[in-house]
Write a protein that holds these residues in place. Structure first.
Motif, PDB file in Angstrom:
ATOM      1  N   PRO A 158       0.804  -1.235   0.000  1.00 25.11           N
ATOM      2  CA  PRO A 158       0.000   0.000   0.000  1.00 25.11           C
ATOM      3  C   PRO A 158       0.833   1.280   0.000  1.00 25.11           C
ATOM      4  CG  PRO A 158      -0.830  -1.589   1.616  1.00 25.11           C
ATOM      5  CD  PRO A 158       0.481  -2.114   1.139  1.00 25.11           C
ATOM      6  N   SER A 159       2.044   1.236   0.550  1.00 24.62           N
ATOM      7  CA  SER A 159       2.851   2.460   0.632  1.00 24.62           C
ATOM      8  C   SER A 159       3.267   2.981  -0.737  1.00 24.62           C
ATOM      9  CB  SER A 159       4.097   2.208   1.488  1.00 24.62           C
ATOM     10  OG  SER A 159       4.897   1.174   0.927  1.00 24.62           O
ATOM     11  N   PHE A 160       3.193   2.137  -1.791  1.00 25.94           N
ATOM     12  CA  PHE A 160       3.536   2.596  -3.137  1.00 25.94           C
ATOM     13  C   PHE A 160       2.472   3.527  -3.712  1.00 25.94           C
ATOM     14  CE2 PHE A 160       6.135  -1.497  -4.196  1.00 25.94           C
ATOM     15  CZ  PHE A 160       7.046  -1.140  -3.222  1.00 25.94           C
ATOM     16  N   TRP A 161       1.294   3.565  -3.118  1.00 27.21           N
ATOM     17  CA  TRP A 161       0.153   4.243  -3.722  1.00 27.21           C
ATOM     18  C   TRP A 161      -0.359   5.395  -2.864  1.00 27.21           C
ATOM     19  CZ3 TRP A 161      -0.364   2.104  -8.446  1.00 27.21           C
ATOM     20  CH2 TRP A 161       0.143   0.819  -8.615  1.00 27.21           C
TER      21      TRP A 161
ATOM     22  N   TYR B  42      -5.658   4.765  -6.780  1.00 29.22           N
ATOM     23  CA  TYR B  42      -4.616   5.020  -5.784  1.00 29.22           C
ATOM     24  C   TYR B  42      -5.196   5.040  -4.371  1.00 29.22           C
ATOM     25  CZ  TYR B  42      -0.576   5.939  -8.764  1.00 29.22           C
ATOM     26  OH  TYR B  42       0.498   5.799  -9.608  1.00 29.22           O
ATOM     27  N   LEU B  43      -6.331   5.673  -4.206  1.00 28.64           N
ATOM     28  CA  LEU B  43      -6.945   5.735  -2.878  1.00 28.64           C
ATOM     29  C   LEU B  43      -7.320   4.339  -2.384  1.00 28.64           C
ATOM     30  CD1 LEU B  43      -9.221   8.874  -3.342  1.00 28.64           C
ATOM     31  CD2 LEU B  43      -7.118   8.721  -1.992  1.00 28.64           C
TER      32      LEU B  43
ATOM     33  N   GLY C 265      -5.810   3.042   3.368  1.00 29.90           N
ATOM     34  CA  GLY C 265      -5.911   3.808   4.605  1.00 29.90           C
ATOM     35  C   GLY C 265      -4.603   4.293   5.193  1.00 29.90           C
ATOM     36  N   LEU C 266      -3.481   4.103   4.500  1.00 30.78           N
ATOM     37  CA  LEU C 266      -2.204   4.621   5.000  1.00 30.78           C
ATOM     38  C   LEU C 266      -2.180   6.143   4.885  1.00 30.78           C
ATOM     39  CD1 LEU C 266       0.523   2.171   3.618  1.00 30.78           C
ATOM     40  CD2 LEU C 266      -0.460   2.264   5.903  1.00 30.78           C
TER      41      LEU C 266
ATOM     42  N   ILE D 148      -6.276  11.423   7.239  1.00 29.03           N
ATOM     43  CA  ILE D 148      -5.153  10.498   7.040  1.00 29.03           C
ATOM     44  C   ILE D 148      -4.064  11.139   6.165  1.00 29.03           C
ATOM     45  CG2 ILE D 148      -6.461   8.366   7.362  1.00 29.03           C
ATOM     46  CD1 ILE D 148      -6.656   8.150   4.316  1.00 29.03           C
ATOM     47  N   CYS D 149      -4.061  12.460   6.078  1.00 31.03           N
ATOM     48  CA  CYS D 149      -3.089  13.166   5.247  1.00 31.03           C
ATOM     49  C   CYS D 149      -1.857  13.514   6.085  1.00 31.03           C
ATOM     50  CB  CYS D 149      -3.709  14.441   4.665  1.00 31.03           C
ATOM     51  SG  CYS D 149      -2.613  15.363   3.575  1.00 31.03           S
TER      52      CYS D 149
END
Length: 475
Positions: A111-114, A131-132, A137-138, A175-176
């Motif tokens: 998930p961290s790639f997106w 992408y979302l 949820g990261l 979550i930003c």
């Protein structure tokens, strides 16, 4: 009717010659096909070798590739194609996810790639949703960039896009972790929504937005409890009290003759006592001749960068020096490359030389100015005598080192140990004379550095240049 025997033989010979040429051509094509087949099998073997790596290792490789691509991407506006998105680099995570099934599974499963969300008008909404969804949820890094040339009315042309962009940003503020808004189109509903949002994970805000004098924007600790870096462009109307205890870095970019009033600037900084880095671009403060000489002390400030614009007022830089008290300042950057007239610089340097030494704690200084470096060096020797590191641009290397090599400046910068060159354009004889002079005085330099050439061959050239610099120290 029969042809003569000699004519038939001749035709037969020509036909056989053409057959042999065709056979040779066919053999050549077979050989070429066989070579391509071997290459294809070799490529498949190499790909399978990479695919044999564990998921964790392959994911680390992908992360490094994506990280380097993001670091190389710089913001570039497109004045001639205003409707085009301002993202010049193809997204590597999308390319990686289309190489093979295994690579795709690894990319989608990380998930961290997106988590880098790019927003602009006339974009693919499905790609944003993709992408979302894959970020799962990261914490997100959300960036909205859009600039238009004069004469275009994007709010009418893209009426449906701005509500969508605003909703996307505000719906994900919780979550930003990084928010960037760079646009020359007013989006007041977005700014109003930011003022009401809570962002517990937000560390950095970059906000370049047209002035909106009817609104006062504030950034409070309750809404942004983890905010450490804030960058404001075009200096909208902002609250004079921003008690953000976590804020350590502040960048302000102003407009000529439209900066903050001096009192507002003082009140703003007085509430940010945890600041360790301050960057002032263009003309941030609108000092007038009647402004008071009130001072704001910033005991935590370690780094200060001044980069005035082309049309600053005569008293802007001197007003800053009279206003800011920085007893623990260690790093100072003076970038005058955008200043159009040397008059304002001379007034600033004259003020430094006439006043008592202001930067006794200063350890490193960067100078970038197209004007004469003699006056700059003379002012720094007086106001910052304890400098240990000096970084010079291509405009100033020869003039500053010539000044310091003079017999009358034996006591200049007695603690200087490091010299860094921002560009390879300088006179080697001047550098060697300066180094020899320092050795004669018993204060030799310990280190010569070079910022780097950059580009595809930059690392190779950097090593060669560093070898030359090491040889200079050994002379």
């Amino acid at each position: 009717m029969f042809q003569p025997r000699s004519a038939a033989e001749k035709e037969f010979a020509e036909l056989m010659s053409k057959i042999r040429e065709s056979e040779r051509a066919l053999d050549a094509m077979y050989r070429k096909a066989a070579g391509l087949g071997r290459q294809s099998r070799s490529h498949e073997g190499n790909l399978s070798d990479v695919s044999m790596l564990p998921v964790e290792v392959l994911g680390m490789i992908f992360k490094e590739v994506i990280g380097q691509s993001s670091a190389c991407m710089e913001y570039q506006s497109s004045p001639f194609e205003p409707d085009e998105p301002e993202w010049p680099v193809v997204r590597p995570e999308l390319l990686i996810s289309h190489v093979s099934k295994y690579w795709r599974a690894v990319a989608i499963g990380t998930p961290s790639f997106w988590t880098c969300i790019r927003l602009y008008v006339n974009q693919s909404v499905d790609l944003v949703d993709l992408y979302l969804t894959r970020s799962r949820g990261l914490p997100l890094a959300i960036a909205f960039r859009q600039h238009f040339v004069c004469g275009i009315h994007p709010r009418q042309a893209y009426a449906a896009d701005y509500p969508r962009i605003t909703a996307t940003i505000l719906d994900h503020m919780h979550i930003c972790c990084r928010l960037e808004i760079c646009t020359n189109v007013p989006v007041p509903e977005l700014l109003d929504g930011l003022g009401r949002s809570r962002a517990p994970f937000l560390n950095e805000i970059v906000l370049h937005h047209p002035r909106c004098n009817a609104r006062e924007h504030t950034f409070s600790s309750s809404s942004f409890p983890t905010l450490t870096h804030l960058e404001l462009g075009q200096l909208m109307s902002i609250s004079t009290t921003m008690p953000i205890k976590t804020l350590t870095s502040l960048t302000l970019a102003g407009l000529p003759a439209s900066g903050l009033p001096a009192a507002t600037f003082l009140n703003l900084l007085s509430g940010l006592q945890s600041l360790s880095r301050l960057v002032l671009l263009d003309e941030v403060v609108d000092f007038d001749r009647s402004h008071t000489t009130d001072v704001v002390e910033m005991p935590s400030l370690r780094s200060l960068m001044l980069k005035p614009g082309p049309d600053i007022s005569r008293i802007y830089l001197t007003g800053l020096m009279e206003t800011l008290l920085t007893p623990a300042l260690e790093d100072l950057v003076l970038d005058f490359t955008n200043v159009s007239s040397p008059r304002e610089i001379h007034l600033f340097l004259r003020h430094l030389k006439r006043a008592a030494p202001r930067f006794l704690s200063l350890r490193h200084t960067t100078i970038s100015s197209p004007f004469d470096g003699f006056d700059i060096a003379d002012a720094l020797v007086h106001t910052a005598p304890n400098i240990e590191g000096l970084s010079l641009s291509r405009y100033n290397v020869d003039s500053v080192l010539t000044y310091l090599t003079h017999d009358g400046r034996r006591e200049a910068f007695p603690k200087l140990q490091t010299l860094q060159f921002e560009s390879p354009r300088f006179d080697w004889d001047v550098v060697l004379s300066f180094l020899c002079k320092r050795k004669q005085l018993g204060r030799p330099l310990r280190c010569l550095k070079f910022k780097g050439f950059g580009g595809s061959k930059g690392k190779v050239l950097d090593r060669l240049f560093e070898t030359l610099l090491e040889a200079c120290l050994a002379v």
